[in-house]
Design a protein around this motif. Structure first.
Motif, mmCIF file in Angstrom:
data_model
loop_
_atom_site.group_PDB
_atom_site.id
_atom_site.type_symbol
_atom_site.label_atom_id
_atom_site.label_comp_id
_atom_site.label_asym_id
_atom_site.label_seq_id
_atom_site.Cartn_x
_atom_site.Cartn_y
_atom_site.Cartn_z
ATOM 1 N N PRO B 31 40.090 51.695 99.197
ATOM 2 C CA PRO B 31 38.988 50.762 99.428
ATOM 3 C C PRO B 31 37.806 51.471 100.088
ATOM 4 O O PRO B 31 38.001 52.371 100.912
ATOM 5 C CB PRO B 31 39.587 49.731 100.376
ATOM 6 N N PHE B 32 36.615 51.080 99.720
ATOM 7 C CA PHE B 32 35.425 51.699 100.315
ATOM 8 C C PHE B 32 34.270 50.702 100.339
ATOM 9 O O PHE B 32 34.091 49.906 99.410
ATOM 10 C CB PHE B 32 35.009 52.939 99.495
ATOM 11 N N GLY B 33 33.492 50.751 101.410
ATOM 12 C CA GLY B 33 32.228 50.012 101.459
ATOM 13 C C GLY B 33 32.362 48.514 101.399
ATOM 14 O O GLY B 33 31.612 47.846 100.698
ATOM 15 N N ALA B 34 33.339 47.975 102.098
ATOM 16 C CA ALA B 34 33.511 46.533 102.317
ATOM 17 C C ALA B 34 34.049 45.757 101.111
ATOM 18 O O ALA B 34 34.724 44.759 101.289
ATOM 19 C CB ALA B 34 32.230 45.873 102.829
ATOM 20 N N ARG B 35 33.731 46.175 99.894
ATOM 21 C CA ARG B 35 34.288 45.383 98.790
ATOM 22 C C ARG B 35 34.625 46.210 97.565
ATOM 23 O O ARG B 35 34.899 45.671 96.505
ATOM 24 C CB ARG B 35 33.360 44.220 98.427
ATOM 25 N N TYR B 36 34.620 47.519 97.705
ATOM 26 C CA TYR B 36 34.841 48.351 96.527
ATOM 27 C C TYR B 36 36.105 49.188 96.650
ATOM 28 O O TYR B 36 36.720 49.260 97.706
ATOM 29 C CB TYR B 36 33.636 49.284 96.336
ATOM 30 N N ARG B 37 36.482 49.808 95.528
ATOM 31 C CA ARG B 37 37.461 50.899 95.514
ATOM 32 C C ARG B 37 36.685 52.115 95.039
ATOM 33 O O ARG B 37 35.693 51.973 94.305
ATOM 34 C CB ARG B 37 38.577 50.587 94.511
ATOM 35 N N LEU B 38 37.153 53.292 95.391
ATOM 36 C CA LEU B 38 36.375 54.486 95.031
ATOM 37 C C LEU B 38 36.049 54.526 93.543
ATOM 38 O O LEU B 38 34.959 54.898 93.139
ATOM 39 C CB LEU B 38 37.118 55.763 95.443
ATOM 40 N N ILE B 39 37.003 54.129 92.704
ATOM 41 C CA ILE B 39 36.797 54.236 91.256
ATOM 42 C C ILE B 39 35.640 53.369 90.758
ATOM 43 O O ILE B 39 35.048 53.655 89.716
ATOM 44 C CB ILE B 39 38.093 53.889 90.481
ATOM 45 N N ASP B 40 35.293 52.323 91.517
ATOM 46 C CA ASP B 40 34.213 51.431 91.078
ATOM 47 C C ASP B 40 32.905 52.183 90.868
ATOM 48 O O ASP B 40 32.105 51.814 90.004
ATOM 49 C CB ASP B 40 33.978 50.326 92.113
ATOM 50 N N PHE B 41 32.688 53.218 91.699
ATOM 51 C CA PHE B 41 31.406 53.927 91.612
ATOM 52 C C PHE B 41 31.315 54.726 90.316
ATOM 53 O O PHE B 41 30.334 54.619 89.586
ATOM 54 C CB PHE B 41 31.206 54.796 92.859
ATOM 55 N N SER B 42 32.363 55.507 89.998
ATOM 56 C CA SER B 42 32.273 56.274 88.754
ATOM 57 C C SER B 42 32.346 55.363 87.534
ATOM 58 O O SER B 42 31.645 55.579 86.543
ATOM 59 C CB SER B 42 33.337 57.370 88.699
ATOM 60 N N LEU B 43 33.180 54.317 87.611
ATOM 61 C CA LEU B 43 33.248 53.380 86.479
ATOM 62 C C LEU B 43 31.895 52.713 86.239
ATOM 63 O O LEU B 43 31.434 52.611 85.111
ATOM 64 C CB LEU B 43 34.275 52.281 86.769
ATOM 65 N N SER B 44 31.250 52.273 87.326
ATOM 66 C CA SER B 44 29.956 51.601 87.185
ATOM 67 C C SER B 44 28.902 52.572 86.685
ATOM 68 O O SER B 44 28.055 52.203 85.866
ATOM 69 C CB SER B 44 29.524 50.985 88.516
ATOM 70 N N ASN B 45 28.941 53.820 87.158
ATOM 71 C CA ASN B 45 27.997 54.821 86.654
ATOM 72 C C ASN B 45 28.112 54.942 85.137
ATOM 73 O O ASN B 45 27.117 54.995 84.421
ATOM 74 C CB ASN B 45 28.260 56.189 87.291
ATOM 75 N N LEU B 46 29.341 54.983 84.651
ATOM 76 C CA LEU B 46 29.563 55.106 83.208
ATOM 77 C C LEU B 46 29.054 53.870 82.471
ATOM 78 O O LEU B 46 28.293 53.962 81.510
ATOM 79 C CB LEU B 46 31.058 55.307 82.917
ATOM 80 N N VAL B 47 29.476 52.708 82.957
ATOM 81 C CA VAL B 47 29.113 51.463 82.280
ATOM 82 C C VAL B 47 27.596 51.246 82.305
ATOM 83 O O VAL B 47 26.999 50.825 81.322
ATOM 84 C CB VAL B 47 29.862 50.285 82.944
ATOM 85 N N ASN B 48 26.968 51.583 83.433
ATOM 86 C CA ASN B 48 25.516 51.420 83.544
ATOM 87 C C ASN B 48 24.759 52.368 82.617
ATOM 88 O O ASN B 48 23.582 52.173 82.347
ATOM 89 C CB ASN B 48 25.064 51.611 84.986
#
Lengths: 406, 371
Positions: B31-48
């Motif tokens: 978990p990171f940053g109050a509501r995320y998991r680390l993977i959310d950042f790379s996944l969102s980068n890809l999807v965005n």
């Protein structure tokens, strides 16, 4: 087609004109509520939580925001292979087309939609109320009592009963009379506008009603009285948990602040009965060193640098340093600039309240208590620097810096 | 354009660096940053960047990751064409579970070969940043690069085996690659986000594997710094490569800085995560909250200062939390006192309990513990 036991039809076409500027561009069911919800989230979530997975939403007035919000129904888990959520606007037919004349007419025009699912029962809902209700229990009650129509009722104080549609019942809970806003109410059982019909019966009465040229094709005014007159079995289903109409500025404001009252029985945090909403991709809320927040609801995406007391802040709201927000609702994307004061007010979506501006007045400070009320600023408007919006004002155009709006 | 890029995420990278938090999960699902998991950042980068097909390479402890990802709905990756592919280890009799990126890629060779995208983005899931991968791909194509690597300038993360630092030449061409281990010096170093042509990647991986090589950096890129056209893509905004429990705490706390939040949470490239349909956070009559990042679904009746609170955290009356990270579903009892503590999920702190760490050494409490 697989058989579906119950299809829900949600009447979402009303303008909700008593909400004034708040429903100028959006239908009432799309009005924001409770920090991250819209009114329609309640009947929709109730449907899903009650195991009803086929929902028709009847839209007519300003449907854009609502259509956009519902989308494929994903947030409510209503993107289904069988059933799911369907937006049903009025449409052109080979013999001309019509707007939805009344609530019953809206269902009548969509008989082909309902027939596709071959349901035993049809649940008719409105998008006007905040409540958590297990419709499955009501349908059970309908089935066991072998009624043709079951109407959910809520006990209201007898003194207020004349504001509602009142059901007069026999001892066994069957209805012998329906009175719309009676001057001398005989009972305190108010209709909640939630109906379960046995589909074959409803279909018959809808078709009969469509033949009458003088009918307003409304459930309360036409269909229910016609069924009663014909001696169909009509029952009440009593509901005693939290239920609130949010059809006026005052009641919308109250229903929001009810969430802050520990004595109010509306728990939105119950994992067994979640209220779903569309909210995506917002960062967490940030509370600054200078901020003071007490007794309030704050949602993802907010940035709070000022003071917030007894208020509900929706997503992506910014409260700048020195700003004060009290007894107010601040809807998504709004910004309250530094040193501004917002009290006893509803600030609609994406409003900017300029630096030092004052919106609303507390009843204690108000000289003319008769004229006191909640101030409302409409969607996307700007209240200029040091401008003043008086109590009960309904702001429909941006306010220039330094101006006062009564 | 959007169907040109295939995403590959490595989720068990450096699990051992934060063993406190990875006993029951992979690095990617921390978990990171109050509501995320680390993977959310790379996944969102890809999807965005318009990527609609993402392969997630797992190795061990991936139940919590699977639970988080589900069908990929929150990232709009529940697709008929493409979407999310969970790629567990392909444990052949001769190979065993993979060790490095090269053998991990060998394990998904069929997936790589069957894909039709021209380019592949390889991302380690322990990097926290919000970058424009579309622009990075455009630069990759424009420069006719063989490989483009995102990098940042700063102190090298510790304990990262095979972390590349670069000498960047003209036009961002990488002239030299070093693997410096624990030097703690200031460098241009790799964020382990890179773009290659899919065919090229397959070639490079197959030839390295033929010699029994396992490291992508050491065995593929480093020896070819001259023969391949390797370019850098500078990330000047917030980017953290988590290298230890202390650094994890520090990186979380950086989000209390407004400028960091502006860089990580840009409205045009949102970070998506699993939704939990919590109600908004409720601040009680006696709540005193200062300088805190808080997710929805919390109920706060006590004092919270310099903290990160995840979803559904309950802080009872009289409780005092300072400089703490409290993960989802934890409850802090009345009059408890927590200073410099990091609580994993669903921890229960009894009334009047006292936990005091220091700025240098945070107390870390394991998942489901009762204090």
């Amino acid at each position: 087609m697989k058989k579906t036991e119950c299809v829900a039809m949600l009447l979402a076409g009303g303008q909700g004109s008593r909400l004034g500027v708040l429903t100028q561009n959006i239908a009432k069911p799309a009005v924001p509520y409770g920090g991250k919800y819209r009114i329609i989230d309640f009947p929709l979530s109730n449907c899903v939580n009650s195991g009803i997975d086929t929902v028709g939403i009847l839209t007519q007035y300003q449907p854009l925001a609502l259509n956009d919000y519902i989308g494929s129904g994903k947030p409510w888990d209503l993107d289904r292979a069988n059933g799911g959520v369907h937006i049903l606007p009025p449409y052109q037919k080979s013999k001309g087309g019509d707007w939805y004349k009344g609530t019953a007419n809206a269902i009548y025009q969509n008989i082909p939609f309902i027939e596709r699912y071959n349901p035993d029962y049809v649940l008719v809902l409105s998008g006007d109320h905040i409540y958590k209700m297990d419709y499955a229990k009501m349908i059970d009650h309908h089935r066991r009592s072998q009624s043709d129509c079951t109407i959910a009722v809520f006990e209201v104080p007898l003194s207020e009963a004349s504001r509602f549609g009142i059901m007069n019942t026999r001892e066994d809970g069957t209805i012998y009379e329906f009175e719309e806003k009676p001057k001398k109410p005989k009972s305190n059982l108010a209709s909640m506008g939630i109906y379960v019909f046995t589909w074959t019966k409803l279909r018959q009465y809808l078709c009969e009603d469509a033949e009458k040229s003088n009918s307003s094709s409304d459930f309360g005014k036409d269909v229910i009285p016609a069924m009663l007159a014909a001696g169909e079995k009509m029952s009440v289903y009593r509901f005693s948990d939290y239920w609130k109409d949010v059809g006026t500025i005052d009641s919308l404001w109250e229903a929001n602040l009810d969430l802050l009252n520990p004595n109010v029985k509306l728990d939105l945090s119950d994992p067994a009965w979640r209220i779903y909403s569309r909210s995506e991709g917002m960062p967490p809320q940030y509370v600054d060193r200078r901020a003071v927040i007490e007794n309030s609801l704050v949602t993802d995406g907010c940035e709070i640098y000022g003071e917030v007391d007894f208020s509900v802040l929706f997503e992506n709201v910014t409260i700048e340093p020195g700003a004060q927000v009290k007894y107010s609702l601040v809807m998504p994307g709004a910004k309250i600039s530094k040193d501004a004061t917002v009290q006893y007010a509803i600030i609609a979506e994406n409003v900017v309240v300029g630096p030092g501006a004052v919106v609303g007045e507390s009843p204690e400070e108000c000289e003319d208590l008769e004229g006191w009320g909640i101030a409302v600023v409409g969607e996307g408007l700007t209240v200029g620097e040091n401008a003043k919006v008086s109590a009960k004002a309904m702001v429909r155009e941006s306010v220039k810096a330094g101006e006062t709006v009564a | 354009m959007t169907n040109e890029l295939l995403g590959i995420l490595f989720t068990n990278v450096h699990d051992d660096l934060i063993h406190e938090l990875t006993t029951r999960r992979s690095m990617a699902s921390i978990p990171f940053g109050a509501r995320y998991r680390l993977i959310d950042f790379s996944l969102s980068n890809l999807v965005n960047a318009g990527v609609s097909k993402v392969g997630v390479i797992t190795k061990a402890n991936y139940q919590s990751l699977m639970d988080h990802l589900g069908s990929g709905k929150p990232w709009d990756l529940d697709r008929k064409n493409g979407g999310l592919y969970i790629l567990p280890p392909y444990n052949t009799s001769e190979a065993g579970v993979y060790e490095g990126h090269v053998d991990a890629l060998v394990g998904i060779m069929q997936f790589l070969k069957r894909s039709h995208e021209t380019y592949v983005a390889l991302c380690d899931a322990d990097v926290i940043c919000n970058i424009d991968l579309k622009a990075m791909l455009e630069a990759h194509i424009e420069k006719a690069a063989d490989c483009t690597v995102a990098y940042k300038h700063g102190i090298l993360p510790r304990n990262h085996r095979d972390l590349m630092s670069f000498t960047i030449g003209e036009n961002e061409r990488i002239q030299d690659i070093r693997l410096e281990g624990n030097c703690q010096c200031e460098r241009d170093f790799s964020l382990d986000i890179m773009i290659l042509e899919r065919e090229k990647l397959i070639d490079l991986v197959e030839s390295a594997a033929a010699y029994g090589r396992t490291s992508f950096a050491r065995d593929i890129l480093l020896p070819r710094v001259d023969s391949l056209r390797i370019f850098g893509w500078k990330v000047a905004t917030f980017a953290e490569v988590i290298d230890s429990a202390e650094h994890y705490v520090e990186a979380n706390m950086k989000l209390l800085d407004q400028s960091v939040r502006r860089e990580l949470f840009t409205p045009d490239r949102p970070i998506y995560t699993k939704t939990r349909d919590n109600m908004p956070t409720k601040y009680g009559v006696d709540a005193k909250v200062r300088n805190a990042l808080i997710a929805d679904g919390c109920i706060i009746e006590g004092t919270v200062e310099n903290c990160i609170l995840f979803r559904e955290v309950i802080v009872k009356k009289g409780a005092v939390l300072k400089n703490c990270i409290v993960m989802q579903g934890s409850t802090i009892g009345e009059d408890a006192f927590l200073h410099y503590a990091a609580l994993d999920k669903n921890v229960v702190v009894s009334p009047k309990a006292k936990l005091q760490g220091t700025a240098k050494c945070n107390i870390i409490i394991q998942k489901d513990a009762v204090i």
